[in-house]
Motif scaffolding. Structure first.
Motif, PDB file in Angstrom:
ATOM      1  N   SER A 225       0.823  -1.205   0.000  1.00 41.23           N
ATOM      2  CA  SER A 225       0.000   0.000   0.000  1.00 41.23           C
ATOM      3  C   SER A 225       0.860   1.259   0.000  1.00 41.23           C
ATOM      4  N   ALA A 226       0.162   2.401  -0.050  1.00 46.09           N
ATOM      5  CA  ALA A 226       0.855   3.687  -0.021  1.00 46.09           C
ATOM      6  C   ALA A 226       1.562   3.921   1.305  1.00 46.09           C
ATOM      7  N   TYR A 227       1.225   3.125   2.319  1.00 45.68           N
ATOM      8  CA  TYR A 227       1.820   3.290   3.641  1.00 45.68           C
ATOM      9  C   TYR A 227       2.990   2.349   3.902  1.00 45.68           C
ATOM     10  N   CYS A 228       3.498   1.675   2.869  1.00 46.86           N
ATOM     11  CA  CYS A 228       4.540   0.675   3.086  1.00 46.86           C
ATOM     12  C   CYS A 228       5.815   1.274   3.657  1.00 46.86           C
ATOM     13  N   GLU A 229       6.012   2.580   3.501  1.00 45.52           N
ATOM     14  CA  GLU A 229       7.226   3.202   4.033  1.00 45.52           C
ATOM     15  C   GLU A 229       7.285   3.130   5.557  1.00 45.52           C
ATOM     16  N   ILE A 230       6.131   3.035   6.217  1.00 44.37           N
ATOM     17  CA  ILE A 230       6.141   2.877   7.679  1.00 44.37           C
ATOM     18  C   ILE A 230       6.723   1.516   8.047  1.00 44.37           C
ATOM     19  N   LYS A 231       6.266   0.485   7.336  1.00 48.30           N
ATOM     20  CA  LYS A 231       6.804  -0.858   7.564  1.00 48.30           C
ATOM     21  C   LYS A 231       8.306  -0.881   7.306  1.00 48.30           C
TER      22      LYS A 231
END
Length: 322
Positions: A225-231
């Motif tokens: 997802s667009a939030y993969c940078e948090i992972k």
């Protein structure tokens, strides 16, 4: 209908779970004070692209931190009376797009400003220097800096309010008839603009990004997802999650569900219940915290994609509300 998130009944009650920092209001009051110190001066340069009956320009202004912010700017060639105005915000990493959709609105008497988000695909620059990593995305830019005021999206949110103020101050614009629109990151920036500029009349936001980060990380598959940078931030910068609470508290400063109760504009939100990029629950975390007049347009079988008739609905809403 396949369920990718909560059932709709639960979504309509969900208000988010990401931490709200104790000094959240102080943080954003200080940010607005920084914005108040910014000049509303701007520069217009005629664009190579022109169309009959309208005037097309590149508009530049100086944002918080010294960034040079670019907007595509289109106005009717004749403005005998104060015009309605529309602010446009684009998706993550992209730019303000083609001229034609702006020209279409200008043909109907709107002044249009479409902002390039600083440091992404358009002409706006990003002079922000921070400690720590950025990896592949900008949500986490500034996350490791000792000063939380260096969070990247703090300044981007302020840019949205600044272009609203610039447009509202134009002598041929009616400051009481200004709206904003965008989808994904553009939807998030539409919400941010409404949160930080109380005079905005209408916000048409589609599946907004940048909200309820802990929900995305704890309960959803964020690997694609667009939030993969948090992972990936945790994988490379904090693999044992020793700073987990601190990280999500810091992200809480730029979490739009924490800002949503400041909105005074009417909000119309377009949400797709099969969205695996910006999960529906994160969008509802914004919507359910809005206290002003609001309306929901639901697409049960669509994901993070073009939503049929959404453009027509927005056009009619603008005509009715402005």
């Amino acid at each position: 209908m396949p369920i990718v998130d909560m059932p709709l009944k639960e979504l309509k009650k969900y208000k988010g779970k990401n931490e709200r920092p104790k000094d959240f209001d102080i943080y954003w009051d200080k940010a607005l004070a920084d914005l108040n110190a910014q000049s509303l001066e701007y520069k217009l340069e005629p664009a190579a692209f022109q169309a009959e009956g309208v005037e097309c320009y590149h508009l530049y202004f100086t944002g918080v931190g010294g960034a040079k912010i670019h907007c595509k700017f289109v106005k009717p060639a004749q403005t005998p009376s104060p015009c309605r105005a529309l602010l446009m915000f684009h998706g993550y990493h992209c730019d303000s797009g083609d001229w034609m959709d702006k020209v279409a609105y200008a043909k109907f008497g709107y002044v249009v400003a479409a902002m390039d988000t600083r440091g992404q695909g358009g002409l706006s620059n990003d002079p922000l220097t921070v400690e720590g990593a950025c990896l592949e995305g900008q949500i986490i830019k500034g996350l490791d800096d000792p000063n939380p005021e260096k969070m990247f999206y703090r300044n981007v949110f302020l840019d949205t309010a600044q272009i609203a103020r610039i447009v509202m101050a134009l002598p041929y614009v009616d400051a009481n008839r200004v709206a904003a629109t965008g989808f994904s990151q553009g939807g998030a920036l539409t919400v941010a603009c409404a949160c930080l500029e109380p005079r905005l009349k209408l916000a048409c936001t589609g599946y907004p990004f940048l909200t309820d980060y802990r929900r995305v990380w704890e309960d959803m598959d964020i690997g694609i997802s667009a939030y993969c940078e948090i992972k990936n931030y945790f994988r490379y910068r904090d693999p044992m999650h020793e700073r987990e609470a601190e990280v999500f508290t810091r992200l809480g400063y730029i979490d739009l569900h924490n800002l949503a109760d400041r909105i005074q504009a009417k909000v119309v939100m377009f949400t797709a219940l099969s969205d695996t990029v910006c999960p529906p629950s994160t969008q509802f975390a914004i919507y359910n915290n809005i206290k002003s007049e609001k309306e929901l347009v639901v697409y049960p079988d669509y994901g993070h994609e073009y939503l049929p008739k959404s453009g027509d609905i927005i056009f009619k809403l603008l005509d009715q509300e402005l």
